[in-house]
Scaffold this active site. Sequence first.
Site, mmCIF file in Angstrom:
data_model
loop_
_atom_site.group_PDB
_atom_site.id
_atom_site.type_symbol
_atom_site.label_atom_id
_atom_site.label_comp_id
_atom_site.label_asym_id
_atom_site.label_seq_id
_atom_site.Cartn_x
_atom_site.Cartn_y
_atom_site.Cartn_z
ATOM 1 N N HIS A 68 0.836 -1.197 0.000
ATOM 2 C CA HIS A 68 0.000 0.000 0.000
ATOM 3 C C HIS A 68 0.875 1.254 0.000
ATOM 4 O O HIS A 68 1.121 1.865 1.036
ATOM 5 C CB HIS A 68 -0.877 -0.028 1.258
ATOM 6 C CG HIS A 68 -2.047 0.899 1.201
ATOM 7 N ND1 HIS A 68 -3.279 0.548 1.705
ATOM 8 C CD2 HIS A 68 -2.186 2.159 0.727
ATOM 9 C CE1 HIS A 68 -4.121 1.552 1.548
ATOM 10 N NE2 HIS A 68 -3.476 2.546 0.949
ATOM 11 N N HIS A 70 1.534 5.048 -1.868
ATOM 12 C CA HIS A 70 1.092 6.117 -2.765
ATOM 13 C C HIS A 70 2.337 6.788 -3.341
ATOM 14 O O HIS A 70 3.065 7.470 -2.634
ATOM 15 C CB HIS A 70 0.234 7.130 -2.005
ATOM 16 C CG HIS A 70 -1.042 6.558 -1.495
ATOM 17 N ND1 HIS A 70 -2.182 6.476 -2.258
ATOM 18 C CD2 HIS A 70 -1.351 6.000 -0.290
ATOM 19 C CE1 HIS A 70 -3.147 5.914 -1.556
ATOM 20 N NE2 HIS A 70 -2.667 5.604 -0.354
ATOM 21 N N LEU A 71 2.563 6.575 -4.629
ATOM 22 C CA LEU A 71 3.742 7.132 -5.291
ATOM 23 C C LEU A 71 3.422 8.418 -6.054
ATOM 24 O O LEU A 71 4.332 9.068 -6.573
ATOM 25 C CB LEU A 71 4.358 6.094 -6.236
ATOM 26 C CG LEU A 71 4.946 4.863 -5.522
ATOM 27 C CD1 LEU A 71 5.431 3.834 -6.536
ATOM 28 C CD2 LEU A 71 6.071 5.269 -4.578
ATOM 29 N N ARG A 72 2.137 8.754 -6.164
ATOM 30 C CA ARG A 72 1.646 10.039 -6.693
ATOM 31 C C ARG A 72 1.882 10.258 -8.182
ATOM 32 O O ARG A 72 1.298 11.177 -8.762
ATOM 33 C CB ARG A 72 2.248 11.220 -5.914
ATOM 34 C CG ARG A 72 1.951 11.203 -4.418
ATOM 35 C CD ARG A 72 0.480 11.152 -4.104
ATOM 36 N NE ARG A 72 0.189 11.327 -2.684
ATOM 37 C CZ ARG A 72 -0.893 10.840 -2.099
ATOM 38 N NH1 ARG A 72 -1.782 10.141 -2.801
ATOM 39 N NH2 ARG A 72 -1.102 11.044 -0.807
ATOM 40 N N ASN A 102 -4.801 5.931 -7.053
ATOM 41 C CA ASN A 102 -5.417 7.262 -7.000
ATOM 42 C C ASN A 102 -4.424 8.345 -7.409
ATOM 43 O O ASN A 102 -4.044 9.213 -6.637
ATOM 44 C CB ASN A 102 -6.030 7.544 -5.629
ATOM 45 C CG ASN A 102 -5.080 7.350 -4.463
ATOM 46 O OD1 ASN A 102 -4.098 6.628 -4.578
ATOM 47 N ND2 ASN A 102 -5.361 7.994 -3.349
ATOM 48 N N ASP A 312 0.742 2.452 3.875
ATOM 49 C CA ASP A 312 -0.150 3.529 3.440
ATOM 50 C C ASP A 312 0.636 4.832 3.331
ATOM 51 O O ASP A 312 0.140 5.919 3.673
ATOM 52 C CB ASP A 312 -1.340 3.685 4.388
ATOM 53 C CG ASP A 312 -2.464 4.532 3.777
ATOM 54 O OD1 ASP A 312 -2.372 4.870 2.585
ATOM 55 O OD2 ASP A 312 -3.415 4.864 4.509
ATOM 56 N N GLY A 331 -3.175 11.883 5.300
ATOM 57 C CA GLY A 331 -2.081 11.005 4.890
ATOM 58 C C GLY A 331 -0.786 11.305 5.605
ATOM 59 O O GLY A 331 -0.544 12.429 6.053
#
Length: 434
Positions: A68, A70-72, A102, A312, A331
């Site tokens: 999980h 988030h690498l954006r 996302n 996350d 976040g």
Amino acid sequence: MSTGPNPTVKLRGGRPWTPGDRGDGTSADVLVRDGLVAAIGPEATEATADITLDCGDCVVSPGLVDLHTHLRQPGKEEAETIESGGRAAALGGFTAVLAMPNTTPTIDSAEVVREVLELGRSAPCAVHTSGAITVDRAGERLAPMAEMAALGVSLFTDDGSGVQDDALMRRALEYAGGLGVILAQHCEVTSLSQGTCMHEGAVSSRLGLSGQPAEAEELMVMRDIALSRLTGTPVHFLHLSTARSVDLVRQAKAAGQTITAEAAPHHFTLTDEACVGYDPLFKVHPPLRTPADVAAVKAGLADGTIDAIATDHAPHTPDSKELPFDQAPPGMLGLEYALALALTELQLPLDAVISLLSVRPAVIGRMDEQGRPVAVGEPANLCVIDPSATWTIDDTGGASRSRNVPYAGRRVTGKVRHTVCAGEPVVIDGAAQR
């Protein structure tokens, strides 16, 4: 992770990890050649190597795996890129990460999957990607999962949003069952969570902030357990945060359902009391919960109800995290701190932590070359851990482009000394090599 000729590497003086390791094994040198573990013990000691890494007082573990991240990228490179996030991952001992969808645009098509995988080839760890369950994560119609699955995507999620439509989620599970892929749910009923910014309870009342009830998560956990039972399709629950959610999963597993679940470090290290200062660093979804919820998450990790620890990792630019608490995005950063937080806070043996951070996530994410025993012939995705090293987390954000670290000033035990990915040392003595 880029491929190419790898150096011969000797990991000297560490204790190679094997499943069920009780910590009473002896040290032995490990030789890595052509991306594989080539020898362990005297043969490795006698061999010549291009690079020798000191592993004294350390455990040579399989590399960590994050389900999980988030690498954006694409779209929000000012907060993180695949390269910067991959470097943070390697520094944290991770040899593989699973990117969340996302992004902007959403990872909901074969075209965007190809873009992410291509960018990941130059990262210092293996970059896998999830795909969205619905087009643009809007919850209205299914994304072309078959096209993405053909490119190797094995896990699909609308993370950041839960699929609200019951019938659509049932259809998605039926479709996933036919494809042989896993659906992962961000459990949040928006009719209960919309407009909220922290956990609903005594602390939110005291602060005058809008609270999200635990039931917003638990109702969707309950629904998806039922839909998984109805369709016969497994489901994976992302970042569980409440005691009742953990108990629901425990009951479903006891009844024989194929359910897996993960928990994030912040949900077993922080409570809603951290929000007292209105600092947006502590804003996250699902929100930080009560001490009883934290205890339940810890118990779930200890007894196997929760299968994996997933970071996350959610980078945000400093200016966005300087907004008022109710307006700032949710976040926290996590890749460089997950291992130490788990070793410090969970009071579990190292073997159990390795299972939660490496072995089980690799199985859930279907990453066959990850989470493997340190044994001859196995892929050389390795993390060298000094389990007794103590250090203080700072507020710099490490390798990330962002700085939203909620653990600054926390004293922790356990540190990554080296990381070897596909046979290449990408972290040596705690320093990234590229």
